[in-house]
Enzyme design. Sequence first.
Site, PDB file in Angstrom:
ATOM      1  CG  ASN A  85      -1.486   1.329   1.537  1.00  0.00           C
ATOM      2  OD1 ASN A  85      -2.385   1.812   0.847  1.00  0.00           O
ATOM      3  ND2 ASN A  85      -0.967   1.993   2.572  1.00  0.00           N
ATOM      4  CE1 TYR A 150       0.801   7.855  -7.247  1.00  0.00           C
ATOM      5  CE2 TYR A 150      -0.964   8.348  -8.783  1.00  0.00           C
ATOM      6  CZ  TYR A 150      -0.524   7.756  -7.618  1.00  0.00           C
ATOM      7  OH  TYR A 150      -1.408   7.055  -6.822  1.00  0.00           O
TER       8      TYR A 150
HETATM    9  P1  NAP Z   1      -1.612   8.516   2.500  1.00  0.00           P
HETATM   10  O1  NAP Z   1      -2.731   8.731   3.448  1.00  0.00           O
HETATM   11  O2  NAP Z   1      -0.667   9.599   2.203  1.00  0.00           O
HETATM   12  O3  NAP Z   1      -0.834   7.193   2.953  1.00  0.00           O
HETATM   13  C1  NAP Z   1       0.383   6.831   2.368  1.00  0.00           C
HETATM   14  C2  NAP Z   1       1.086   5.842   3.263  1.00  0.00           C
HETATM   15  O4  NAP Z   1       2.303   5.407   2.615  1.00  0.00           O
HETATM   16  C3  NAP Z   1       1.519   6.460   4.601  1.00  0.00           C
HETATM   17  O5  NAP Z   1       1.382   5.499   5.609  1.00  0.00           O
HETATM   18  C4  NAP Z   1       2.972   6.781   4.364  1.00  0.00           C
HETATM   19  O6  NAP Z   1       3.760   6.817   5.553  1.00  0.00           O
HETATM   20  C5  NAP Z   1       3.385   5.588   3.524  1.00  0.00           C
HETATM   21  N1  NAP Z   1       4.649   5.831   2.821  1.00  0.00           N
HETATM   22  C6  NAP Z   1       4.942   6.795   1.927  1.00  0.00           C
HETATM   23  N2  NAP Z   1       6.219   6.683   1.526  1.00  0.00           N
HETATM   24  C7  NAP Z   1       6.747   5.619   2.179  1.00  0.00           C
HETATM   25  C8  NAP Z   1       8.025   4.995   2.208  1.00  0.00           C
HETATM   26  N3  NAP Z   1       9.063   5.440   1.475  1.00  0.00           N
HETATM   27  N4  NAP Z   1       8.200   3.904   2.997  1.00  0.00           N
HETATM   28  C9  NAP Z   1       7.197   3.448   3.773  1.00  0.00           C
HETATM   29  N5  NAP Z   1       5.970   4.008   3.808  1.00  0.00           N
HETATM   30  C10 NAP Z   1       5.751   5.074   3.020  1.00  0.00           C
HETATM   31  O7  NAP Z   1      -2.223   8.152   1.051  1.00  0.00           O
HETATM   32  P2  NAP Z   1      -3.072   6.894   0.515  1.00  0.00           P
HETATM   33  O8  NAP Z   1      -3.973   7.448  -0.521  1.00  0.00           O
HETATM   34  O9  NAP Z   1      -3.646   6.106   1.611  1.00  0.00           O
HETATM   35  O10 NAP Z   1      -1.914   6.088  -0.229  1.00  0.00           O
HETATM   36  C11 NAP Z   1      -1.833   4.678  -0.188  1.00  0.00           C
HETATM   37  C12 NAP Z   1      -1.651   4.157  -1.620  1.00  0.00           C
HETATM   38  O11 NAP Z   1      -2.825   4.428  -2.394  1.00  0.00           O
HETATM   39  C13 NAP Z   1      -0.486   4.816  -2.374  1.00  0.00           C
HETATM   40  O12 NAP Z   1       0.232   3.808  -3.074  1.00  0.00           O
HETATM   41  C14 NAP Z   1      -1.201   5.748  -3.344  1.00  0.00           C
HETATM   42  O13 NAP Z   1      -0.433   6.028  -4.477  1.00  0.00           O
HETATM   43  C15 NAP Z   1      -2.450   4.938  -3.646  1.00  0.00           C
HETATM   44  N6  NAP Z   1      -3.567   5.667  -4.233  1.00  0.00           N
HETATM   45  C16 NAP Z   1      -4.198   6.681  -3.575  1.00  0.00           C
HETATM   46  C17 NAP Z   1      -5.301   7.307  -4.167  1.00  0.00           C
HETATM   47  C18 NAP Z   1      -6.078   8.382  -3.463  1.00  0.00           C
HETATM   48  O14 NAP Z   1      -6.871   9.079  -4.091  1.00  0.00           O
HETATM   49  N7  NAP Z   1      -5.949   8.535  -2.191  1.00  0.00           N
HETATM   50  C19 NAP Z   1      -5.734   6.918  -5.432  1.00  0.00           C
HETATM   51  C20 NAP Z   1      -5.061   5.908  -6.082  1.00  0.00           C
HETATM   52  C21 NAP Z   1      -4.001   5.276  -5.480  1.00  0.00           C
HETATM   53  P3  NAP Z   1       4.133   8.210   6.300  1.00  0.00           P
HETATM   54  O15 NAP Z   1       2.967   8.539   7.183  1.00  0.00           O
HETATM   55  O16 NAP Z   1       5.364   7.875   7.055  1.00  0.00           O
HETATM   56  O17 NAP Z   1       4.358   9.242   5.241  1.00  0.00           O
END
Ligand code: NAP
Length: 277
Positions: A85, A150
């Site tokens: 994730n 991205y």
């Molecule tokens: P988020 O709330 O920003 O969560 C991202 C998570 O990834 C956080 O726990 C963050 O940890 C962790 N992370 C980032 N860089 C990291 C690293 N180098 N090593 C370990 N952990 C790391 O956003 P989210 O939307 O839930 O993102 C989760 C996934 O969903 C991502 O792959 C994102 O691209 C994908 N996604 C999101 C959306 C959307 O609209 N939200 C849509 C499509 C896909 P920290 O707290 O330490 O930063």
Amino acid sequence: MTKRRIVLITGVSSGFGRALAQEALSQGDIVVGTVRTEQAKRRFESLSESAAHGYLLDVTDFAAIDRVVADVEARIGSIDVLVNNAGYGHEGIMEESPLSDMRQQFEVNVFGPVAMMKAVLPFMRQRRCGRILNITSMGGYITMPGIAYYCGSKFALEGISETVGKEVKAFGIHVTAVAPGSFRTDWAGRSMARTPRSIADYDEIFDPIRQAREAKSGQQLGDPEKAARAMLAIMAEDDPPTHLLLGSDALGLVRDKLSALEEEMSRWESVTLSTDG
Ligand code: NAP
């Protein structure tokens, strides 16, 4: 007594990872979650004294990944499900964005998940069972100006995920690429890496996109808790999908993309077919 399922999720501090961890815990799973700070580890472990196990891990620390996975297998038990994730969005016009930004984007969104899969697969292969969910994005199918790195990273993870799924299917391991649309997480807020503007020629195409994304952050259509429930339902399927879109925006935009692609292929079919022989 049947063994409680062990789900390893990267990035459980917020967003999808946290919602999925909470939902899995409430369904009775043991959840191993990775985080990047002691504070986030404490917060995660407070969700359940006995079933939430936090590990400090940056997914770009590839040597640490192997250690963490081996430690989980030895101390907590066999990992039934891996959810890749952790990830973030880079936003910036390609010409304006240094290659170092691209490298970091791919380190986290592509090399990290691949390293995680490499670490769990020997254990899953030996047991002849396992589930892997790779969180990609609708940006792994569709594109828009300002998120080239991205989208590139998510297209890459979609392709790798589909390929690995074919490689490990015979061992009883299922791989699903989960592609969400826009959801209310920290993705477009604190987590996004935004390259500063430097070339005025791109103002017209990109400024409205950057402003709209900032304005929409926190008000996106998708509910991460509902996404978590959908992912748990997929984990319970005997024959889970190779690709799963989440959200009506993802469905509409990806369908449009596929029909535009079909139209373009038909329009240029004679050129395509002219090269055989
Ligand atoms: P988020 O709330 O920003 O969560 C991202 C998570 O990834 C956080 O726990 C963050 O940890 C962790 N992370 C980032 N860089 C990291 C690293 N180098 N090593 C370990 N952990 C790391 O956003 P989210 O939307 O839930 O993102 C989760 C996934 O969903 C991502 O792959 C994102 O691209 C994908 N996604 C999101 C959306 C959307 O609209 N939200 C849509 C499509 C896909 P920290 O707290 O330490 O930063």
